[in-house]
Design a protein around this motif. Structure first.
Motif, PDB file in Angstrom:
ATOM      1  N   TYR A 149       0.808  -1.218   0.000  1.00 15.82           N
ATOM      2  CA  TYR A 149       0.000   0.000   0.000  1.00 15.82           C
ATOM      3  C   TYR A 149       0.844   1.273   0.000  1.00 15.82           C
ATOM      4  O   TYR A 149       0.329   2.367   0.247  1.00 15.82           O
ATOM      5  CB  TYR A 149      -0.934  -0.001   1.213  1.00 15.82           C
ATOM      6  N   GLN A 151       2.331   4.456  -1.292  1.00 14.17           N
ATOM      7  CA  GLN A 151       1.856   5.376  -2.319  1.00 14.17           C
ATOM      8  C   GLN A 151       3.017   5.866  -3.173  1.00 14.17           C
ATOM      9  O   GLN A 151       4.043   6.299  -2.656  1.00 14.17           O
ATOM     10  CB  GLN A 151       1.146   6.568  -1.674  1.00 14.17           C
ATOM     11  N   LYS A 161      -0.726   2.699  -5.821  1.00 12.31           N
ATOM     12  CA  LYS A 161      -0.090   1.840  -4.821  1.00 12.31           C
ATOM     13  C   LYS A 161       0.922   0.926  -5.496  1.00 12.31           C
ATOM     14  O   LYS A 161       0.799   0.598  -6.684  1.00 12.31           O
ATOM     15  CB  LYS A 161      -1.142   1.028  -4.069  1.00 12.31           C
ATOM     16  N   TRP A 163       1.425  -2.234  -5.198  1.00  8.13           N
ATOM     17  CA  TRP A 163       0.921  -3.507  -5.704  1.00  8.13           C
ATOM     18  C   TRP A 163       0.199  -3.321  -7.036  1.00  8.13           C
ATOM     19  O   TRP A 163       0.160  -4.244  -7.859  1.00  8.13           O
ATOM     20  CB  TRP A 163       0.035  -4.201  -4.674  1.00  8.13           C
ATOM     21  N   HIS A 164      -0.343  -2.108  -7.270  1.00 12.95           N
ATOM     22  CA  HIS A 164      -0.961  -1.819  -8.563  1.00 12.95           C
ATOM     23  C   HIS A 164       0.091  -1.838  -9.677  1.00 12.95           C
ATOM     24  O   HIS A 164      -0.143  -2.401 -10.754  1.00 12.95           O
ATOM     25  CB  HIS A 164      -1.646  -0.447  -8.536  1.00 12.95           C
TER      26      HIS A 164
END
Length: 295
Positions: A149, A151, A161, A163-164
């Motif tokens: 998470y 940023q 994030k 993981w995105h």
């Protein structure tokens, strides 16, 4: 010369990310020059340093599972990878050490190479693999696994994030496997797998980077210059003279006897006489002398 000195200083004081940038750029630029002026020699070196898709050639050159990660196909390949390496490396340092980043980079490259060679048994992956993408992907997925998470602000996109980012790149690699650069995308997945494996092992108390850092520390001690030893000096002693000096009275005592004046000698004589025969044994002259000295 001033520019060269500045580069040397930047390399010396920079961290592991900066050193990897220097190595990647330096090795790739040398190969670009060789390709431009001595293409035959370039092809020969590329076969030895790049990773072959043929398993029997790759296994006969085990170093190529690591060295391929410092070569790049063209200038755009190099620039893109170095931008991502600098971006991911500095974020990685938020949570981990420089030695851990170097270990993830190295093992990520090796895992990517292994996936590439294994995939060549199924797919037409190409001939030679080059590029730091698998090593960088390992660090990126490791960071996304540890701090999903976190940023990050991307240009033209905004805040996303970690993981995105990792998931998006993995999906892109999976989609492009059938299209083009099959071996390269599979190598990326190999690096990503190691990054995930590294964090999961670390969370269970096992730091995979320690064996590599231990070996590197031992190698550094072997090649570290040893401090200069002071030459041993022999000291010869005249034993006869030393024995005579030991038997003789101390020089300080002799000097003190010589320094005594006649008056002090007379006082000592009178005090000795008193200690032996008492005060009454002194003559009138000696008693008067002591009385005078006492005053």
């Amino acid at each position: 010369m001033a520019l060269l000195d500045d580069f040397k200083m930047q390399y010396r004081i920079g961290g592991i990310v900066q050193k990897l940038l220097f190595w990647n750029i330096g090795v790739t630029v040398v190969f670009f020059i060789l390709n431009a002026f001595i293409p035959s020699f370039y092809q020969l070196l590329l076969g030895w340093i790049g990773l072959s898709s043929k398993s029997h050639i790759a296994l006969s050159r085990p170093w190529s599972f690591f060295t391929y990660a410092f070569l790049h196909a063209n200038i755009f390949h190099l620039i893109f990878n170095m931008i991502v390496l600098n971006f991911v490396g500095r974020l990685f340092m938020t949570y981990f050490t420089q030695k851990q980043f170097f270990a993830v980079y190295c093992f990520g490259a090796v895992f990517g190479g292994v996936f590439y060679v294994l995939s060549s048994l199924v797919f037409n992956t190409g001939i030679i693999l080059v590029g730091a993408s698998a090593a960088i992907m390992a660090a990126l997925v490791a960071l996304a696994t540890y701090a999903p998470y976190m940023q990050v602000r991307l240009l033209l996109i905004g805040h996303v994030k970690m993981w995105h980012i990792a998931l998006g790149l993995i999906i892109m690699d999976l989609i492009q496997i059938p299209a083009s650069n099959t071996g390269g995308h599979i190598a990326h997945l190999g690096g990503a797998f190691f990054g995930f494996l590294f964090i999961k092992a670390l969370q269970k108390g096992w730091d995979i980077s320690k064996p590599l850092t231990y070996v590197l520390d031992q190698l550094a001690q072997l090649f570290r210059p040893k401090p200069a030893k002071h030459p041993f000096r022999k000291v010869h002693v005249n034993t006869d003279r030393a024995r005579q000096n030991n038997d003789a009275p101390p020089a300080k005592m002799i000097a003190s006897e010589r320094e005594k004046d006649p008056q002090q000698q007379r006082i000592d004589h009178i005090l000795d006489k008193i200690s032996k025969s008492g005060y009454e044994s002194l003559s009138k002259e000696e008693k008067d002398f002591l009385f005078k000295i006492g005053k």
